[in-house]
Write an enzyme that holds these catalytic residues in place. Structure first.
Site, PDB file in Angstrom:
ATOM      1  N   PRO A 135       0.826  -1.215   0.000  1.00 54.15           N
ATOM      2  CA  PRO A 135       0.000   0.000   0.000  1.00 54.15           C
ATOM      3  C   PRO A 135       0.854   1.255   0.000  1.00 54.15           C
ATOM      4  O   PRO A 135       1.789   1.392   0.802  1.00 54.15           O
ATOM      5  CB  PRO A 135      -0.808  -0.127   1.291  1.00 54.15           C
ATOM      6  CG  PRO A 135      -0.911  -1.599   1.505  1.00 54.15           C
ATOM      7  CD  PRO A 135       0.393  -2.175   1.023  1.00 54.15           C
ATOM      8  N   CYS A 136       0.533   2.177  -0.912  1.00 55.68           N
ATOM      9  CA  CYS A 136       1.398   3.341  -1.124  1.00 55.68           C
ATOM     10  C   CYS A 136       0.796   4.638  -0.615  1.00 55.68           C
ATOM     11  O   CYS A 136       1.444   5.682  -0.679  1.00 55.68           O
ATOM     12  CB  CYS A 136       1.716   3.482  -2.614  1.00 55.68           C
ATOM     13  SG  CYS A 136       0.252   3.735  -3.651  1.00 55.68           S
ATOM     14  N   GLN A 137      -0.445   4.613  -0.103  1.00 52.41           N
ATOM     15  CA  GLN A 137      -1.101   5.867   0.270  1.00 52.41           C
ATOM     16  C   GLN A 137      -0.308   6.627   1.334  1.00 52.41           C
ATOM     17  O   GLN A 137      -0.292   7.851   1.353  1.00 52.41           O
ATOM     18  CB  GLN A 137      -2.520   5.598   0.783  1.00 52.41           C
ATOM     19  CG  GLN A 137      -3.505   5.204  -0.314  1.00 52.41           C
ATOM     20  CD  GLN A 137      -3.434   3.714  -0.638  1.00 52.41           C
ATOM     21  OE1 GLN A 137      -2.596   2.995  -0.106  1.00 52.41           O
ATOM     22  NE2 GLN A 137      -4.312   3.266  -1.516  1.00 52.41           N
ATOM     23  N   GLY A 138       0.358   5.889   2.221  1.00 51.65           N
ATOM     24  CA  GLY A 138       1.129   6.542   3.272  1.00 51.65           C
ATOM     25  C   GLY A 138       2.339   7.288   2.769  1.00 51.65           C
ATOM     26  O   GLY A 138       2.887   8.152   3.464  1.00 51.65           O
ATOM     27  N   HIS A 139       2.810   6.954   1.563  1.00 48.32           N
ATOM     28  CA  HIS A 139       3.953   7.646   0.975  1.00 48.32           C
ATOM     29  C   HIS A 139       3.536   8.709  -0.031  1.00 48.32           C
ATOM     30  O   HIS A 139       4.357   9.521  -0.458  1.00 48.32           O
ATOM     31  CB  HIS A 139       4.847   6.637   0.235  1.00 48.32           C
ATOM     32  CG  HIS A 139       5.371   5.532   1.089  1.00 48.32           C
ATOM     33  ND1 HIS A 139       6.210   5.752   2.152  1.00 48.32           N
ATOM     34  CD2 HIS A 139       5.180   4.188   1.037  1.00 48.32           C
ATOM     35  CE1 HIS A 139       6.524   4.582   2.719  1.00 48.32           C
ATOM     36  NE2 HIS A 139       5.911   3.635   2.057  1.00 48.32           N
TER      37      HIS A 139
END
Length: 393
Positions: A123-127
């Site tokens: 999951p990339c939303q945090g970056h």
């Protein structure tokens, strides 16, 4: 063999427009794939097409996806030999790198067996730069290290991890830790860098961070893609869909609000691509120095599309208005831009939410193809019989 294996099946456009599903690539000694955070299967599809191009068989040993509906789309398109795959990946890889293997990890190791290729897009939303709340500090950013633990448990020959550009600036230094573990502790050759999708033939202005690793092989040049000139355009990808009959949600654009209908018509009637501030919502109009010029914008036929996200059906979430129609892109058009072929199945009557997640969160299959065909071509070349010097081939 050279690295000039840049078209899927020799012709990318034929690949995208194909209506019938091809048979899975077969071979006497198929490679074994594990896909974590699999989504609808963009990485798996790219891996399959790279094997098909090189004449290698492939079987999916394990593919894990937490979202039940998205996983259902994966199941429609691929066969995973292990069916306990709808849980959190941490149910199979539940300890930190360097720790003794847990019972779950030992069981996974035994069930999966030999692994040739491990791929994943944590999951990339945090970056993401679009995340203004927990950017760089999101706890989900640590899921990147689950990929490293999976490498430690499964010992694959090749590793491919995809993420957004912001992973390089994570406050927990997840990329630095991952690279150190792979190279110093697990003895992999490691390379990582930003890859522009337009350079590998994907018709969108998407940039992704890619990490590759291999045991016993140097990967230094694998991610060194030369700029593709000219880049492929939106017209190249979707011009043939302009007059397609809208028989299902897949070919129907999202319904615009009256305000957005006016904005779309204004751009078309005035030959403009950026909406003037006076026609924007107050949050933009009252802040003339805003940088969101792409939002409510119209795409251009002669340029690549902007990055496809889950919001491709909303003009307020990016430049998603069609070049010549007063509407946003259809799911079919967005899937083409993401490099999903027409034969790829999203279900009989998928919801817009499901289509948004399956398409907008996907890794373009052409990305996995472009990287893995380079990694695997080295494997194929190393196993080919060598002609002694001085003898005819």
């Amino acid at each position: 063999m050279s690295y000039e294996l840049d078209e899927i099946g020799g012709d990318d456009l034929s690949f995208l427009r194909r209506k019938s599903r091809p048979e899975a690539p077969k071979g006497a000694d198929p490679l074994r794939l594990v896909d974590l955070f699999a989504g609808s299967g963009g990485l798996t599809l790219g891996a399959m097409e790279s094997c098909r191009t090189l004449g290698i068989g492939l079987e999916v040993r394990l593919a894990m996806e937490l979202d039940e509906e998205v996983r259902g789309v994966y199941d429609l398109n691929f066969e995973s030999l292990l069916k306990d795959n709808r849980a959190d990946v941490r149910s199979r890889f539940d300890r930190e790198p360097g720790q003794k293997l847990s019972a779950a990890e030992l069981k996974t190791q035994q069930e999966v067996g030999k692994v040739d290729i491990l791929v994943g897009g944590p999951p990339c939303q945090g970056h993401s730069d679009l995340n203004n709340h927990t950017r760089r500090r999101d706890k989900k950013n640590e899921l990147y290290m689950v990929m490293i633990r999976a490498v430690e448990v499964l010992k694959p020959t090749y590793v491919l991890i995809e993420n957004v550009q912001g992973v390089r600036r994570d406050h927990g230094e997840v990329l630095e830790r991952a690279t150190w573990w792979l190279s110093e502790k697990l003895r992999y050759s490691v390379e990582h860098r930003l890859v522009r999708m337009i350079d590998i033939g994907v018709p969108q202005k998407r940039v992704r961070h890619i990490l590759v690793a291999a045991r016993g092989r140097n990967v230094e040049e694998v991610l060194n893609f030369s700029p593709r000139e000219p880049p492929r355009t939106l017209e190249w990808a979707i011009a043939d869909l302009l007059e397609i009959a809208p028989r299902s949600p897949f070919d129907i654009a999202a319904l615009l609000t009256p305000e957005n209908q006016k904005r779309a018509k204004y751009l078309l009637e005035n030959g403009k691509y950026d909406l003037p501030n006076r026609l924007r919502p107050p949050c933009h109009r009252d802040n003339p120095s805003h940088r969101y010029t792409a939002m409510y914008g119209r795409l251009k036929w002669e340029e690549p599309a902007h990055t496809i996200t889950t919001g491709y059906g909303s003009p307020g979430q990016g430049r998603y208005l069609h070049p010549s129609k007063p509407r946003t892109l259809t799911p079919h058009e967005a899937a083409r831009v993401q490099f999903f072929p027409d034969w790829f199945e999203f279900g009989e009557n998928p919801s817009r939410r499901l289509l948004g997640h399956c398409i907008g969160n996907a890794v373009p299959p052409k990305l996995a193809f472009s990287v893995l065909v380079r990694l695997l071509h080295k494997r194929v070349a190393s196993t080919m019989p060598q002609t002694p010097q001085g003898e005819a081939a």
